[in-house]
Design a protein around this motif. Sequence first.
Motif, PDB file in Angstrom:
ATOM      1  N   PRO A  37       6.557  -4.255  10.539  1.00 22.80           N
ATOM      2  CA  PRO A  37       5.620  -4.571   9.459  1.00 22.80           C
ATOM      3  C   PRO A  37       4.885  -3.327   8.962  1.00 22.80           C
ATOM      4  N   GLY A  38       4.919  -3.112   7.643  1.00 25.08           N
ATOM      5  CA  GLY A  38       4.213  -1.998   7.054  1.00 25.08           C
ATOM      6  C   GLY A  38       4.945  -0.668   7.116  1.00 25.08           C
ATOM      7  N   ARG A  39       6.131  -0.645   7.691  1.00 26.02           N
ATOM      8  CA  ARG A  39       6.891   0.602   7.805  1.00 26.02           C
ATOM      9  C   ARG A  39       7.684   0.835   6.522  1.00 26.02           C
ATOM     10  N   ARG A  40       7.590   2.062   5.988  1.00 22.32           N
ATOM     11  CA  ARG A  40       8.273   2.365   4.728  1.00 22.32           C
ATOM     12  C   ARG A  40       9.692   2.875   4.975  1.00 22.32           C
ATOM     13  N   PHE A  41      10.562   2.605   3.993  1.00 21.81           N
ATOM     14  CA  PHE A  41      11.939   3.073   4.060  1.00 21.81           C
ATOM     15  C   PHE A  41      12.436   3.375   2.650  1.00 21.81           C
ATOM     16  N   VAL A  42      13.480   4.188   2.548  1.00 23.87           N
ATOM     17  CA  VAL A  42      14.109   4.461   1.263  1.00 23.87           C
ATOM     18  C   VAL A  42      15.472   3.793   1.256  1.00 23.87           C
ATOM     19  N   ALA A  43      15.833   3.253   0.085  1.00 25.71           N
ATOM     20  CA  ALA A  43      17.114   2.568  -0.052  1.00 25.71           C
ATOM     21  C   ALA A  43      17.620   2.733  -1.474  1.00 25.71           C
ATOM     22  N   CYS A  44      18.920   2.643  -1.620  1.00 29.75           N
ATOM     23  CA  CYS A  44      19.548   2.722  -2.928  1.00 29.75           C
ATOM     24  C   CYS A  44      19.254   1.432  -3.692  1.00 29.75           C
ATOM     25  N   PRO A  45      18.970   1.535  -4.999  1.00 31.18           N
ATOM     26  CA  PRO A  45      18.720   0.314  -5.776  1.00 31.18           C
ATOM     27  C   PRO A  45      19.977  -0.530  -5.960  1.00 31.18           C
ATOM     28  N   ASN A  46      21.141   0.067  -5.759  1.00 30.12           N
ATOM     29  CA  ASN A  46      22.412  -0.656  -5.851  1.00 30.12           C
ATOM     30  C   ASN A  46      22.655  -1.371  -4.517  1.00 30.12           C
ATOM     31  N   ASP A  47      22.560  -2.705  -4.516  1.00 32.80           N
ATOM     32  CA  ASP A  47      22.695  -3.481  -3.278  1.00 32.80           C
ATOM     33  C   ASP A  47      24.050  -3.302  -2.597  1.00 32.80           C
ATOM     34  N   LYS A  48      25.060  -2.927  -3.351  1.00 32.56           N
ATOM     35  CA  LYS A  48      26.404  -2.780  -2.777  1.00 32.56           C
ATOM     36  C   LYS A  48      26.524  -1.530  -1.910  1.00 32.56           C
ATOM     37  N   CYS A  49      25.680  -0.530  -2.144  1.00 32.78           N
ATOM     38  CA  CYS A  49      25.773   0.732  -1.397  1.00 32.78           C
ATOM     39  C   CYS A  49      25.336   0.587   0.060  1.00 32.78           C
ATOM     40  N   MET A  50      24.301  -0.198   0.274  1.00 34.12           N
ATOM     41  CA  MET A  50      23.747  -0.371   1.621  1.00 34.12           C
ATOM     42  C   MET A  50      23.226   0.949   2.210  1.00 34.12           C
ATOM     43  N   ASP A  51      22.852   1.907   1.340  1.00 30.06           N
ATOM     44  CA  ASP A  51      22.281   3.169   1.802  1.00 30.06           C
ATOM     45  C   ASP A  51      20.818   2.921   2.173  1.00 30.06           C
ATOM     46  N   PHE A  52      20.432   3.319   3.379  1.00 32.71           N
ATOM     47  CA  PHE A  52      19.116   2.979   3.912  1.00 32.71           C
ATOM     48  C   PHE A  52      18.693   4.055   4.906  1.00 32.71           C
ATOM     49  N   ALA A  53      17.420   4.436   4.866  1.00 33.60           N
ATOM     50  CA  ALA A  53      16.877   5.366   5.865  1.00 33.60           C
ATOM     51  C   ALA A  53      15.387   5.094   6.027  1.00 33.60           C
ATOM     52  N   TRP A  54      14.922   5.129   7.263  1.00 38.93           N
ATOM     53  CA  TRP A  54      13.491   4.958   7.502  1.00 38.93           C
ATOM     54  C   TRP A  54      12.759   6.181   6.979  1.00 38.93           C
ATOM     55  N   PHE A  55      11.636   5.961   6.327  1.00 41.00           N
ATOM     56  CA  PHE A  55      10.789   7.045   5.819  1.00 41.00           C
ATOM     57  C   PHE A  55       9.690   7.351   6.829  1.00 41.00           C
ATOM     58  N   ASP A  56       9.111   6.309   7.411  1.00 38.18           N
ATOM     59  CA  ASP A  56       8.040   6.462   8.397  1.00 38.18           C
ATOM     60  C   ASP A  56       8.619   6.387   9.808  1.00 38.18           C
ATOM     61  N   PRO A  57       7.994   7.075  10.753  1.00 36.02           N
ATOM     62  CA  PRO A  57       8.419   6.926  12.148  1.00 36.02           C
ATOM     63  C   PRO A  57       8.036   5.534  12.661  1.00 36.02           C
ATOM     64  N   PRO A  58       8.654   5.091  13.749  1.00 32.61           N
ATOM     65  CA  PRO A  58       8.297   3.783  14.307  1.00 32.61           C
ATOM     66  C   PRO A  58       6.819   3.736  14.689  1.00 32.61           C
ATOM     67  N   MET A  59       6.234   2.543  14.551  1.00 25.02           N
ATOM     68  CA  MET A  59       4.825   2.368  14.921  1.00 25.02           C
ATOM     69  C   MET A  59       4.725   1.995  16.392  1.00 25.02           C
ATOM     70  N   CYS A  60       3.564   2.275  16.970  1.00 19.02           N
ATOM     71  CA  CYS A  60       3.338   1.854  18.344  1.00 19.02           C
ATOM     72  C   CYS A  60       3.193   0.327  18.366  1.00 19.02           C
ATOM     73  N   GLU A  61       3.382  -0.269  19.520  1.00 23.54           N
ATOM     74  CA  GLU A  61       3.352  -1.728  19.652  1.00 23.54           C
ATOM     75  C   GLU A  61       2.020  -2.319  19.192  1.00 23.54           C
ATOM     76  N   ARG A  62       0.926  -1.628  19.461  1.00 21.61           N
ATOM     77  CA  ARG A  62      -0.408  -2.123  19.060  1.00 21.61           C
ATOM     78  C   ARG A  62      -0.511  -2.198  17.541  1.00 21.61           C
ATOM     79  N   SER A  63      -0.016  -1.184  16.841  1.00 16.99           N
ATOM     80  CA  SER A  63      -0.045  -1.194  15.368  1.00 16.99           C
ATOM     81  C   SER A  63       0.788  -2.338  14.809  1.00 16.99           C
ATOM     82  N   VAL A  64       1.934  -2.575  15.422  1.00 18.21           N
ATOM     83  CA  VAL A  64       2.790  -3.686  14.978  1.00 18.21           C
ATOM     84  C   VAL A  64       2.050  -5.002  15.136  1.00 18.21           C
ATOM     85  N   GLN A  65       1.390  -5.198  16.276  1.00 14.22           N
ATOM     86  CA  GLN A  65       0.661  -6.441  16.531  1.00 14.22           C
ATOM     87  C   GLN A  65      -0.500  -6.620  15.544  1.00 14.22           C
TER      88      GLN A  65
END
Length: 98
Positions: A37-65
């Motif tokens: 939740p709240g984690r940013r990522f970059v993706a291609c606007p073309n749904d067929k490409c399926m290009d995806f990469a996380w922009f933010d590092p993973p959050m700690c468990e407390r932040s997720v909660q």
Amino acid sequence: MMQSTRRSDVTNLMEDNPCAVCGNRRELHTSWTAVNPGRRFVACPNDKCMDFAWFDPPMCERSVQINLGLLRMRNNMEKELLMRKKKEKMLWIALGMS
């Protein structure tokens, strides 16, 4: 000290790293899943490409909660607001008929 990412840095990152499949400029999104939740990522606007990469590092468990709790509260408030709007509409109809 907390480091922030300026909008121009984000734009440059997306322009400098186009979609690996079609070459389109990738778009910045925010995940609202229970796992990221709240984690940013970059993706291609073309749904067929399926290009995806996380922009933010993973959050700690407390932040997720915390984010999940806030998201749950917001959803509950939106439901309550919708119910109140429906009730108000019904009261206006009843008032108009009386």
